[in-house]
Design a protein around this motif. Structure first.
Motif, PDB file in Angstrom:
ATOM      1  N   THR A  82       0.833  -1.217   0.000  1.00  0.00           N
ATOM      2  CA  THR A  82       0.000   0.000   0.000  1.00  0.00           C
ATOM      3  C   THR A  82       0.856   1.251   0.000  1.00  0.00           C
ATOM      4  N   GLY A  83       2.176   1.096   0.138  1.00  0.00           N
ATOM      5  CA  GLY A  83       3.064   2.249   0.195  1.00  0.00           C
ATOM      6  C   GLY A  83       3.277   2.762   1.612  1.00  0.00           C
ATOM      7  N   LYS A  84       2.495   2.273   2.544  1.00  0.00           N
ATOM      8  CA  LYS A  84       2.616   2.741   3.927  1.00  0.00           C
ATOM      9  C   LYS A  84       3.673   1.925   4.676  1.00  0.00           C
ATOM     10  N   ALA A  85       4.679   2.620   5.213  1.00  0.00           N
ATOM     11  CA  ALA A  85       5.780   1.928   5.880  1.00  0.00           C
ATOM     12  C   ALA A  85       5.555   1.817   7.386  1.00  0.00           C
ATOM     13  N   VAL A  86       6.055   0.734   7.951  1.00  0.00           N
ATOM     14  CA  VAL A  86       5.973   0.489   9.392  1.00  0.00           C
ATOM     15  C   VAL A  86       7.377   0.094   9.831  1.00  0.00           C
ATOM     16  N   SER A  87       7.811   0.547  11.004  1.00  0.00           N
ATOM     17  CA  SER A  87       9.160   0.208  11.466  1.00  0.00           C
ATOM     18  C   SER A  87       9.098  -0.594  12.766  1.00  0.00           C
ATOM     19  N   ILE A  88       9.957  -1.596  12.867  1.00  0.00           N
ATOM     20  CA  ILE A  88      10.097  -2.330  14.135  1.00  0.00           C
ATOM     21  C   ILE A  88      11.576  -2.329  14.511  1.00  0.00           C
ATOM     22  N   LYS A  89      11.867  -1.839  15.702  1.00  0.00           N
ATOM     23  CA  LYS A  89      13.251  -1.892  16.202  1.00  0.00           C
ATOM     24  C   LYS A  89      13.526  -3.316  16.681  1.00  0.00           C
ATOM     25  N   THR A  90      14.568  -3.911  16.125  1.00  0.00           N
ATOM     26  CA  THR A  90      14.863  -5.303  16.487  1.00  0.00           C
ATOM     27  C   THR A  90      16.323  -5.640  16.242  1.00  0.00           C
ATOM     28  N   GLY A  91      16.852  -6.580  17.008  1.00  0.00           N
ATOM     29  CA  GLY A  91      18.226  -7.039  16.791  1.00  0.00           C
ATOM     30  C   GLY A  91      18.275  -8.478  16.328  1.00  0.00           C
ATOM     31  N   LEU A  92      17.105  -9.111  16.211  1.00  0.00           N
ATOM     32  CA  LEU A  92      17.072 -10.519  15.797  1.00  0.00           C
ATOM     33  C   LEU A  92      15.908 -10.749  14.841  1.00  0.00           C
ATOM     34  N   MET A  93      16.244 -11.182  13.630  1.00  0.00           N
ATOM     35  CA  MET A  93      15.198 -11.489  12.653  1.00  0.00           C
ATOM     36  C   MET A  93      15.395 -12.927  12.179  1.00  0.00           C
ATOM     37  N   ILE A  94      14.333 -13.703  12.234  1.00  0.00           N
ATOM     38  CA  ILE A  94      14.401 -15.094  11.776  1.00  0.00           C
ATOM     39  C   ILE A  94      13.356 -15.284  10.687  1.00  0.00           C
ATOM     40  N   ARG A  95      13.816 -15.691   9.510  1.00  0.00           N
ATOM     41  CA  ARG A  95      12.874 -15.836   8.402  1.00  0.00           C
ATOM     42  C   ARG A  95      12.473 -17.295   8.217  1.00  0.00           C
ATOM     43  N   SER A  96      11.191 -17.511   7.966  1.00  0.00           N
ATOM     44  CA  SER A  96      10.690 -18.854   7.664  1.00  0.00           C
ATOM     45  C   SER A  96       9.672 -18.693   6.548  1.00  0.00           C
ATOM     46  N   VAL A  97      10.196 -18.440   5.353  1.00  0.00           N
ATOM     47  CA  VAL A  97       9.320 -18.113   4.228  1.00  0.00           C
ATOM     48  C   VAL A  97       9.433 -19.134   3.111  1.00  0.00           C
ATOM     49  N   GLY A  98       9.790 -20.331   3.445  1.00  0.00           N
ATOM     50  CA  GLY A  98       9.846 -21.372   2.422  1.00  0.00           C
ATOM     51  C   GLY A  98      11.171 -22.102   2.451  1.00  0.00           C
ATOM     52  N   TYR A  99      11.135 -23.303   1.937  1.00  0.00           N
ATOM     53  CA  TYR A  99      12.306 -24.166   1.954  1.00  0.00           C
ATOM     54  C   TYR A  99      12.518 -24.728   0.562  1.00  0.00           C
ATOM     55  N   SER A 100      13.728 -25.191   0.314  1.00  0.00           N
ATOM     56  CA  SER A 100      14.047 -25.700  -1.004  1.00  0.00           C
ATOM     57  C   SER A 100      14.952 -26.910  -0.871  1.00  0.00           C
ATOM     58  N   GLY A 101      14.764 -27.886  -1.747  1.00  0.00           N
ATOM     59  CA  GLY A 101      15.658 -29.032  -1.774  1.00  0.00           C
ATOM     60  C   GLY A 101      16.998 -28.619  -2.366  1.00  0.00           C
ATOM     61  N   LEU A 102      18.005 -29.476  -2.199  1.00  0.00           N
ATOM     62  CA  LEU A 102      19.307 -29.226  -2.804  1.00  0.00           C
ATOM     63  C   LEU A 102      19.474 -30.170  -3.989  1.00  0.00           C
ATOM     64  N   PRO A 103      20.133 -29.680  -5.060  1.00  0.00           N
ATOM     65  CA  PRO A 103      20.332 -30.536  -6.237  1.00  0.00           C
ATOM     66  C   PRO A 103      21.145 -31.790  -5.890  1.00  0.00           C
ATOM     67  N   LEU A 104      20.848 -32.885  -6.580  1.00  0.00           N
ATOM     68  CA  LEU A 104      21.543 -34.154  -6.364  1.00  0.00           C
ATOM     69  C   LEU A 104      22.336 -34.471  -7.622  1.00  0.00           C
TER      70      LEU A 104
END
Lengths: 477, 102
Positions: free
Chosen positions: A331-353
């Motif tokens: 929407t163009g509207k920004a929000v800020s969060i002060k943080t020192g730790l970010m952990i992403r869990s937005v999907g996983y992928s296999g590794l080529p064999l």
């Protein structure tokens, strides 16, 4: 004429093209010998399906680590011990006389596809989705920004992640994503040391968490409360922690007409149930020292900081599209969060064999009903679990998936080379020649016993060995 | 809180539930399935698998369904484990349609 050592039900010999007399594949004289690479749920369920088939089959599971069970050991959260009990089912499968576990052997390093083809009639890859997807935002590589895979591997004592360090000295942590992994990470950060002490959490993680100063945990989702994919059970659990209150902003629960129609969609009663839980979270008052804020309609845009993460900029989103297919747009509207730790869990992928086709975009092996689409000299290659279908579903989903892959393999049996294959009689000595110390299921049972013994004085179900040499030392003990 | 098979599981035996059960907690007789509350690991994989929406977590049962907790516990101890998908009973699809789930 039957040979004396043939059981009475053995299928009569037939003559193959080379003129040699051979027994049909899948019989006592010519067992179907299959290698499965990977010992997580999908690998074990594939073994179960093969061993229960009408064909005489020998199954060897080859595992990179000295210890079996994949994500049951290293993914399932330590405070979900009941779910970890599925390992008992795998241990029972492993007792089958025609099953072998060959641990501490790495595909592509200790053995090749060609060698598998020499030893086995077919291979099933059940290697999962070992790597994580990135957010693709500026500042993502700042110190303090991590993949959930690393954090989960760390608290579960996975040797690949045990030496990582997570700075828990900040007061606010952000988790990107709203799946079951995200909620596990949230719970581990939110729980008190007392709530975790009696679990099989790795002691290095417990010590670090005991020093944690995190008081506020933000759980960020791009879409709304109706689209969130939380399991009701896990969501409920978030409301029952001893030191943490969950919150949802009332504004996020004001639904559009499209969302209302999604909510009343009969085939998914879990949505309505989850929504009721969010409503209860929204009307909570903070009484406990920590809080978990479940945010909707936010998408990360930029991580800021010097060399270390200090602030996360997010953009408020809104939903567009028809019911059931709504997508989040900025929407163009920004929000800020002060943080020192970010952990992403937005999907996983296999590794080529090595030697196996791979779809980079999906992170899976292209396949038809589990048979890999390949022309690798006729050696039949199959896939199951996350490397087959991508990272969806829960543990049990892999049982149905592996049974489907095995059904494909067995239907293909007439196309296999009917030459007998040596199986573990050749593969194990080959590994030994290379000075690979392979680990048998019997060895694993010794490791298992030693871990349980280490856990006993601590009141834990087990204290895992977190380094490979420690695991190997426990084998010979 | 274990999961329980409730009244909707009757005269169909679709048994899609047993395929996705990661342990061996489903038992069955000629008419229906039961979950062994001790073997169930509470993973919830079976809930979306059931074509007639017969399975719930015990915490989600309505008052008139609570009796199924005891029935599942009792019957699972006297019936065999079912691990592979069975042929549905004749009339299963009709029953599913009558329940409004086809």
């Amino acid at each position: 004429m039957r040979r004396n050592d043939e059981p009475p039900w053995a299928i009569p010999k037939r003559i193959n093209r080379s003129g040699l007399s051979v027994n049909r594949i899948g019989t006592a004289n010519n067992p179907l010998r299959v290698a499965i690479v990977g010992s997580g749920p999908s690998g074990f369920y594939a073994a179960e399906a093969l061993l229960q088939s009408e064909h005489t089959t020998e199954v060897d599971i080859l595992e990179r680590l000295p210890v079996p069970y994949g994500l049951v050991r290293y993914g399932v959260a330590p405070d979900h011990p009941r779910l970890k009990d599925v390992a008992d089912t795998y241990a029972a499968i492993a007792q089958h006389p025609r099953f072998s576990f060959i641990g501490n052997v790495s595909f592509g390093k200790d053995f090749t596809l060609k060698e598998l083809a020499d030893c086995y009639h077919a291979v099933i890859f059940a290697t999962g989705a070992a790597t994580d997807r990135k957010l693709g935002i500026p500042g993502e590589d700042l110190q303090g920004s991590h993949a959930a895979t690393s954090f989960v591997g760390w608290y579960n004592g996975h040797p690949d992640y045990r030496d990582l360090e997570f700075d828990l000295s900040c007061e606010s942590a952000v988790i990107i994503g709203q799946g079951n992994v995200a909620i596990d990470v949230c719970r581990i950060l939110a729980k008190s040391t007392d709530e975790l002490r009696k679990t099989d959490i790795a002691s290095h993680a417990l010590d670090a968490l005991a020093e944690s100063r995190i008081r506020e945990i933000h759980l960020i989702g791009r879409r709304g409360p109706v689209q969130a994919r939380f399991t009701t059970k896990e969501l409920r659990e978030l409301g029952q922690l001893s030191e943490c209150d969950p919150f949802v902003d009332f504004d996020d629960l004001r639904l559009s007409e499209t969302c209302k129609s999604e909510l009343s969609n009969v085939p998914e009663p879990a949505r309505a149930r989850n929504f009721e839980i969010f409503q209860a979270f929204a009307s909570r008052r903070q009484e406990k020292p920590k809080c978990c804020r479940v945010h909707f309609f936010l998408s990360p845009r930029e991580a800021r900081g010097g060399h270390k993460l200090e602030e996360l900029i997010l953009e408020r989103t809104r939903l567009i599209g028809a019911a059931g297919r709504q997508e989040a747009v900025g929407t163009g509207k920004a929000v800020s969060i002060k943080t020192g730790l970010m952990i992403r869990s937005v999907g996983y992928s296999g590794l080529p064999l090595e030697g196996v086709p791979f779809d980079e975009k999906l992170g899976t092996v292209p396949n038809k009903d589990g048979r890999a689409l390949t022309s690798s000299n006729g050696f039949p290659i199959y896939v199951t679990g996350w490397i087959k279908r991508g990272p969806t579903g829960i543990i049990g989903t892999n049982r149905a998936d592996s049974m489907a892959t095995v059904a494909t393999l067995l239907a293909d049996l007439p196309t296999f080379s009917s030459q007998p294959k040596p199986g573990r009689e050749a593969s194990v000595p080959l590994l030994a020649q290379r000075s690979v110390r392979s680990v048998s299921f019997h060895d694993w049972e010794a490791i298992d016993q030693a871990e349980k013994a280490r856990g006993l004085p601590l009141g834990k179900p087990r204290e895992k060995f977190t380094r490979i040499p420690e695991m190997l030392a426990a084998c010979s003990a | 809180m274990p999961h329980v098979v409730t009244g909707n599981c009757s005269d169909c035996r679709f048994t899609d539930c047993v395929l996705v059960c990661p342990v061996a907690c489903f038992h069955g007789d000629d008419q229906r399935m039961y979950i062994d509350p001790i073997a169930c690991v509470d993973c919830a994989a079976c809930i979306p698998a059931c074509p007639v929406h017969a399975i719930s977590e015990s915490a989600d049962l309505s008052e008139d369904q609570v009796m199924w907790i005891q029935i599942n516990a009792d019957k699972s101890s006297s019936t065999p484990v079912i691990r592979s998908k069975q042929t549905p009973l004749a009339g299963a699809e009709e029953r599913r349609a009558a329940l409004g789930y086809s």
